[in-house]
Scaffold this motif. Structure first.
Motif, mmCIF file in Angstrom:
data_model
loop_
_atom_site.group_PDB
_atom_site.id
_atom_site.type_symbol
_atom_site.label_atom_id
_atom_site.label_comp_id
_atom_site.label_asym_id
_atom_site.label_seq_id
_atom_site.Cartn_x
_atom_site.Cartn_y
_atom_site.Cartn_z
ATOM 1 N N LYS A 192 0.846 -1.192 0.000
ATOM 2 C CA LYS A 192 0.000 0.000 0.000
ATOM 3 C C LYS A 192 0.881 1.241 0.000
ATOM 4 N N ASP A 193 0.300 2.376 -0.405
ATOM 5 C CA ASP A 193 1.032 3.640 -0.409
ATOM 6 C C ASP A 193 0.896 4.390 0.906
ATOM 7 N N PHE A 194 -0.121 4.051 1.721
ATOM 8 C CA PHE A 194 -0.283 4.670 3.032
ATOM 9 C C PHE A 194 -0.999 3.704 3.964
ATOM 10 N N LEU A 195 -0.908 3.972 5.277
ATOM 11 C CA LEU A 195 -1.565 3.139 6.275
ATOM 12 C C LEU A 195 -1.978 4.031 7.443
ATOM 13 N N VAL A 196 -3.233 3.912 7.860
ATOM 14 C CA VAL A 196 -3.744 4.640 9.018
ATOM 15 C C VAL A 196 -3.651 3.697 10.208
ATOM 16 N N PHE A 197 -3.086 4.164 11.320
ATOM 17 C CA PHE A 197 -2.910 3.317 12.492
ATOM 18 C C PHE A 197 -2.962 4.168 13.757
ATOM 19 N N THR A 198 -3.139 3.503 14.892
ATOM 20 C CA THR A 198 -3.087 4.169 16.188
ATOM 21 C C THR A 198 -1.707 3.913 16.778
ATOM 22 N N ASP A 199 -1.004 4.976 17.142
ATOM 23 C CA ASP A 199 0.319 4.824 17.758
ATOM 24 C C ASP A 199 0.136 4.175 19.123
ATOM 25 N N SER A 200 0.838 3.062 19.357
ATOM 26 C CA SER A 200 0.654 2.303 20.597
ATOM 27 C C SER A 200 1.144 3.051 21.833
ATOM 28 N N THR A 201 2.044 4.025 21.665
ATOM 29 C CA THR A 201 2.542 4.756 22.833
ATOM 30 C C THR A 201 1.682 5.976 23.147
ATOM 31 N N THR A 202 1.254 6.716 22.117
ATOM 32 C CA THR A 202 0.493 7.943 22.353
ATOM 33 C C THR A 202 -1.015 7.750 22.218
ATOM 34 N N GLU A 203 -1.445 6.625 21.645
ATOM 35 C CA GLU A 203 -2.858 6.312 21.416
ATOM 36 C C GLU A 203 -3.546 7.345 20.537
ATOM 37 N N VAL A 204 -2.794 7.933 19.603
ATOM 38 C CA VAL A 204 -3.311 8.923 18.669
ATOM 39 C C VAL A 204 -3.281 8.321 17.261
ATOM 40 N N ILE A 205 -4.281 8.653 16.455
ATOM 41 C CA ILE A 205 -4.330 8.147 15.083
ATOM 42 C C ILE A 205 -3.272 8.862 14.253
ATOM 43 N N ASN A 206 -2.443 8.086 13.526
ATOM 44 C CA ASN A 206 -1.387 8.601 12.665
ATOM 45 C C ASN A 206 -1.535 7.998 11.279
ATOM 46 N N VAL A 207 -0.840 8.593 10.309
ATOM 47 C CA VAL A 207 -0.803 8.063 8.951
ATOM 48 C C VAL A 207 0.653 7.968 8.534
ATOM 49 N N VAL A 208 1.060 6.808 8.048
ATOM 50 C CA VAL A 208 2.397 6.642 7.479
ATOM 51 C C VAL A 208 2.187 6.444 5.974
ATOM 52 N N TYR A 209 3.068 7.084 5.159
ATOM 53 C CA TYR A 209 2.888 7.012 3.715
ATOM 54 C C TYR A 209 4.235 6.888 3.018
ATOM 55 N N ARG A 210 4.197 6.354 1.800
ATOM 56 C CA ARG A 210 5.410 6.204 0.992
ATOM 57 C C ARG A 210 5.570 7.446 0.133
ATOM 58 N N ARG A 211 6.746 8.075 0.226
ATOM 59 C CA ARG A 211 7.030 9.278 -0.548
ATOM 60 C C ARG A 211 7.518 8.900 -1.940
ATOM 61 N N LYS A 212 7.481 9.868 -2.858
ATOM 62 C CA LYS A 212 7.920 9.614 -4.234
ATOM 63 C C LYS A 212 9.408 9.298 -4.311
ATOM 64 N N ASP A 213 10.197 9.792 -3.335
ATOM 65 C CA ASP A 213 11.633 9.528 -3.344
ATOM 66 C C ASP A 213 11.997 8.183 -2.724
ATOM 67 N N GLY A 214 10.991 7.375 -2.336
ATOM 68 C CA GLY A 214 11.247 6.047 -1.783
ATOM 69 C C GLY A 214 11.287 6.004 -0.268
ATOM 70 N N ASN A 215 11.360 7.160 0.379
ATOM 71 C CA ASN A 215 11.358 7.219 1.837
ATOM 72 C C ASN A 215 9.929 7.175 2.353
ATOM 73 N N TYR A 216 9.777 7.277 3.662
ATOM 74 C CA TYR A 216 8.461 7.226 4.290
ATOM 75 C C TYR A 216 8.175 8.536 5.002
ATOM 76 N N GLY A 217 6.901 8.898 5.036
ATOM 77 C CA GLY A 217 6.469 10.081 5.751
ATOM 78 C C GLY A 217 5.506 9.677 6.855
ATOM 79 N N LEU A 218 5.419 10.494 7.895
ATOM 80 C CA LEU A 218 4.526 10.225 9.018
ATOM 81 C C LEU A 218 3.712 11.481 9.290
#
Length: 181
Positions: free
Chosen positions: A149-175
């Motif tokens: 997938k190009d992105f994933l919505v998840f709950t951070d297990s430490t902060t219990e806040v909803i976050n999104v991680v995504y794949r950038r065009k340069d091959g790295n990841y964004g949060l």
């Protein structure tokens, strides 16, 4: 293990079905029960394609291979699944597992582009409810890679806040982390 085999553009074969089930038994050493596997075997002219979607304990892994022989395609796709599971297990050793099973459900909605451009009431094309599981950022990136997938919505297990991680065009990841002010 529950295995569902679907044949596309070919006759159903108990031999191929049994062969795929026998090969998929090898993945049990990497992941605990219950495991559900969906196997799609497709023939298009001379291309023989095998596609497997494996779901177990909140982990979904997909792989596909094509060759000139269906048995070779099944072998290749199971080898690919095994490599992915081996890599997944090695990464999990470095992380402590999530203790609780707190999960949220979020609804995903897809709108048509025409309804947005013409300033009309948005037309919902498709709506889907997904479960958001608590996990670390590293686990979310790993899960996103396994699902292709190009992105994933998840709950951070430490902060219990909803976050999104995504794949950038340069091959790295964004949060994307929401800030509370």
């Amino acid at each position: 293990m529950q295995i569902t085999t679907t044949f596309r553009h070919m006759e159903q074969s108990d031999a191929l079905k049994g062969y795929a089930a026998e090969k998929l038994e090898r993945v049990k050493k990497y992941i605990d029960e219950p495991i559900t596997a969906q196997v799609f075997l497709t023939v298009e002219k001379i291309r023989h394609m095998a596609e497997v979607t494996l779901t177990a304990k909140g982990v979904t892994i997909k792989a596909a291979e094509e060759t000139n022989d269906m048995y070779a395609a099944i072998d290749a796709v199971v080898d690919k699944i095994e490599r992915q599971l081996r890599r997944y297990k090695e990464r999990l050793k470095d992380h402590k597992p999530a203790v609780d099973n707190r999960a949220l459900e979020v609804q995903k909605t897809i709108l048509t582009a025409e309804s947005i451009d013409q300033q009309q009431e948005p037309v919902i094309v498709r709506s889907k409810t997904i479960t958001i599981k608590p996990m670390s950022v590293e686990e979310a990136v790993m899960q996103m890679d396994l699902l292709h997938k190009d992105f994933l919505v998840f709950t951070d297990s430490t902060t219990e806040v909803i976050n999104v991680v995504y794949r950038r065009k340069d091959g790295n990841y964004g949060l994307i982390e929401p800030s509370r002010k």
